[in-house]
Design an enzyme around this catalytic site. Sequence first.
Site, PDB file in Angstrom:
ATOM      1  N   HIS A 415       0.817  -1.221   0.000  1.00  0.00           N
ATOM      2  CA  HIS A 415       0.000   0.000   0.000  1.00  0.00           C
ATOM      3  C   HIS A 415       0.847   1.267   0.000  1.00  0.00           C
ATOM      4  O   HIS A 415       0.344   2.358  -0.286  1.00  0.00           O
ATOM      5  CB  HIS A 415      -0.944   0.009   1.204  1.00  0.00           C
ATOM      6  CG  HIS A 415      -2.256   0.694   0.935  1.00  0.00           C
ATOM      7  ND1 HIS A 415      -2.379   1.761   0.085  1.00  0.00           N
ATOM      8  CD2 HIS A 415      -3.512   0.450   1.408  1.00  0.00           C
ATOM      9  CE1 HIS A 415      -3.634   2.161   0.046  1.00  0.00           C
ATOM     10  NE2 HIS A 415      -4.347   1.375   0.837  1.00  0.00           N
ATOM     11  N   ARG A 416       2.134   1.152   0.314  1.00  0.00           N
ATOM     12  CA  ARG A 416       3.005   2.325   0.245  1.00  0.00           C
ATOM     13  C   ARG A 416       3.249   2.725  -1.207  1.00  0.00           C
ATOM     14  O   ARG A 416       3.550   3.886  -1.502  1.00  0.00           O
ATOM     15  CB  ARG A 416       4.354   2.027   0.912  1.00  0.00           C
ATOM     16  CG  ARG A 416       4.279   1.667   2.385  1.00  0.00           C
ATOM     17  CD  ARG A 416       5.616   1.178   2.897  1.00  0.00           C
ATOM     18  NE  ARG A 416       6.076   0.002   2.156  1.00  0.00           N
ATOM     19  CZ  ARG A 416       7.247  -0.596   2.383  1.00  0.00           C
ATOM     20  NH1 ARG A 416       8.068  -0.123   3.308  1.00  0.00           N
ATOM     21  NH2 ARG A 416       7.585  -1.668   1.671  1.00  0.00           N
TER      22      ARG A 416
END
Length: 441
Positions: A415-416
């Site tokens: 998700h980064r």
Amino acid sequence: MPVKILMPALSPTMTEGTLASWKKKEGDVIKAGMVLAEIETDKATMEVEAVDEGVLAKIVVPAGTENVAVNTLIAVLLEKGEDPSSVDAFIAANANKPAVAAKPSVATAAGAGAIPPSSPLNYEKSNAGGNSGGASRDASSRLFVSPIAKRLANENHLDLSRISGTGPKGRIVRADVELAIKSGGVTPRQQAAASAAPAAPKGPDAKELADLLGIKYREEKVTPVRKVIAQRLTESKQTVPHFYLNMAVNIDNLMAVRAQLNEQAGGKYKLSVNDFIIKAVALALKKVPAANASWNGNSILFYETADISVAVATPTGLITPIIKAAESKSLSDISTEMKDLAQRAKDNKLKPTEFQGGTFSLSNLGMFGIKQFDAIINPPQGCILAVGAGEPTPIAVNGKVAIATMMNCNLSVDHRVVDGAVGAEYLAALKTLLEDPAGWV
């Protein structure tokens, strides 16, 4: 002066290895390019070559020795005319002192091709101080570093004293620093954070518990590959914020096109469903390039080609050979290359350049009848696609029930790097490609 032959690092993840065999014996005259030893790494068994000439005066680490740390003294080479009586004293002063255990340099395997940065079996000439540092130093303990390497190290907060130099006379060059960056070199900030963080709980001791309860078992030693798998997957789940997206794909058209192409091939090749998936995964990455990316701390890397790491089960553990620039290759080329890579992976014969890197991973368990699963991301990649078996499934078509061959595709996302909308856009592009392969085969 005596030349130290050090245990090389043959991959960025290697910190120790097994000295499987010596190809030369003490007293042999050594010339550059000769194969000196076979070393079992965390990924493969490779031959390592000599880069200097002389006499193999002493083998310090015997064949068959396991868990030899990278940059440990394994042998001593004497140059022409040197006194062999000094070897024992030299070994006593230098043995069992790994040069830089945390950041080894990369060695070149015979026939393995270039691995940036490329250098053969680690050598280190003796000086008055018995230097055992990874980077070359003079009498004033100054590092020999190229200007661009120094700038890169400063920009990425890397400690140059922990990086092994592969340039002339051990000079640290740009490629050495780039390797340290790619392989997650420990920075001073990370060191401080690690020392401040509480130690992770070890968990119950399975053997101790089994012995206590009288449970019978068979104990098998963990292979170097399995050790690395355990370490990397644990780190991935602990440090990478995973999230998961799922989409079902109708592969009836794909199966029909596959049958047609295989018939036309006349036995020259046989395409698998996985070959289609590899190609479609790569083409979808070109349509949604934001999904072809990696987290790099203060930046995100967006890759120009789709290099697909394909999970292959081997007797020693999982390995991911790479179909590079898969978007530009034909299905027949992908099929031929994948069969060759998979077989050599099982035979432990892959070259380092064939399994190191990759921009996106694919794990397909459909051939085992697995319908759906979530895969663990392979850092530093941002995504991995888990593919299940195609199964006849009732679906609604124009208000009526029909039977179609449906295949589940589960995307695990860092998700980064990739947001939910980007992940969804990627799966939608992949679904379109897989459901209508006639437009791109």
